[in-house]
Design a protein around this motif. Sequence first.
Motif: not given
Lengths: 249, 413
Positions: A82-99
């Motif tokens: 989780s921490q690695v994703r938080n600091q190293e990776i930014g995701f963009v999804f097909q269906s946006f996944e906005l809250l």
Amino acid sequence: MAEPIIEVRGVTKVYHVGVEVIHALRGVDLAVHAGEMVAIMGSSGSGKSTLMNTLGCLDRPTAGTYHLGGREVSGLDAAELSQVRNQEIGFVFQSFELLPRLTALENVELPLLYARGKGWGWARQRRKLAEEALQRVGLGKRMDHRPNQLSGGQKQRVAIARALIAKPRILMADEPTGNLDTTTTEEILALFAQIHAQGQTVLMVTHENDVAAHCERVVRLRDGLVLSDLPAEQDAAVGPLALARRSAA
Amino acid sequence: MLNPLFYYENVRLALRQIWANKLRSILTALGIIVGVASTTAVIAALTGLKTKVLSEFETFGAARLYVWPSRPDGVPKNLFPWEKIRLKSEEAIALRDQCTSLKGLTPISETSLSVQSDAEQLDGVSVTGIWPAWHATENRQVIMGRPFSDQDIVNERQVCLINDLAVRDLQLPRDPVGQHLLIGGRRFLVVGVVETITERMTGFNTISAEVFIPFPLMGKFQDRDFFMRFVALAKSPEEAQDASAEMTRVLRKVRGLGTGDPDTFRVQAIDQFIDQFKSIASGITAVAGGIVGISLLVGGIGIMNIMLVSVSERTREIGLRKAVGATPSAILLQFLLEAVTLCLVGGLVGVLIGQAFALAVSSIPGAKMENASVPAWAVALAFVFSAGVGVVFGMFPAIKASRLDPIEALRHE
């Protein structure tokens, strides 16, 4: 050449679905260097989503090594990933996944909510960073809008701003234009190009050649193996059908 | 990680979630609201009653003692006939004269008789036979005229005291001293007026005419073996227990009871009544606690149910949060704080409703509840319990949320 920021060696992934055993990845080797813009292509079942999830630290490989920014991450536990994703990776999804309940600004801020070791002043800093990120994707005037008040393209811009806010090493986009019309697709791809031009490493999963053509390098997967790994111009020249024939031969 | 900001933000988020689903949140928290509200109200009412009763006890003075006839437990009735156990005037005299720890003692006997003045006749008026010590034991002084004296008793004078309501009901002049009344057909001289006591510890409202006559004259209106009780006053509240023991000893001696014989009467100091009342009050509190326990359990199950629904509805949200870096513990905390916040809001609403109930009860005239209020400890307890319910019943759904696989969660429809 500098050390690659992504380096996977002999990565396999085996799923057990009931009694069936699925080999999603059968030994993938791949290196991505800083500043590259790479498309990962393949038909469904080729293993491209599994590879994306593995590279995005959402999933762990069954075997093989994965160095992200020089650090071995294949053995980390859920919290560390989780921490690695938080600091190293930014995701963009097909269906946006906005809250849906959060404003554009709050959606963009979300990754910073999970940043560690911050004090009370963080809230204000975070807000400022989110505003900057939204301005960067051209949504400076839509900050207080909720996702249902935004068009598809605007939503994806918010998602891109969210992916970029923590200044990740890699921006990973999974079919980022899959839900968009042609005009909007061009706009979003132009945005990706612009972000890439500013030095951001981008990894994009797509099944559309048009989209892949916007990248510098195209990696094609088939049956859990790398089929080809070519610069975009060469890949386009050879053509996917020829590649498929070559491998069948 | 989990800096204070994180808690603050999650509580804010939870409040937004609750606000966004107002109806659902209310229905979910209903168990807790009802539980907390009813308990708060019961505790408020009980607190009011307790304050009231204890303050009444205090005005009476903790030095009071009561004596009444009592048949021993588990003995054949024919071995202890009424004649053998009833109190007698001689016994009152013996206790008064022999008990050194007493300041005063009076026998009391009540009957109802018709009372007639020049202007009016009333039937069924309460007529009480007393000694002069009654003024001290009941703490009722004369507001006009004079109190009873020993001479009134010894000489069996046909004199009486009346309360101010009797003055009104019998249409006597404002100062009735010197007037004559026909009580049960006998002529009595009014010598004084006592205050009407509207509220008594026993709960009877004697807002009616009262007439008091010298005790020896009561025999003229009743059977030979009429019922009487004694009320005594110890020299000080501290001596009440000693006085109780002394009276028991003297009365046993007068009655000729042997060492092994059971008491044929009861002597009780007022502080024992207070103890009894307190234990009844704590019994009611315990029952109320049991009720709140059950309703919190029911409320908690409601919370758990809705949190499970919420986790399932927001699977994609959980997946997204995890993808952008939420650790399992961050997700756990988010859902736990949401459950706790929901419970606390329910608790707050419950306390407010209970408070409103207390306010309503305290303003009912004649309900003797003007002191009803919710004590601070009850409010604190309500919140602690609500939060506890949130933690206990929110834990399972929160754990479920925290363990979701981000990929699966993002694929969830």
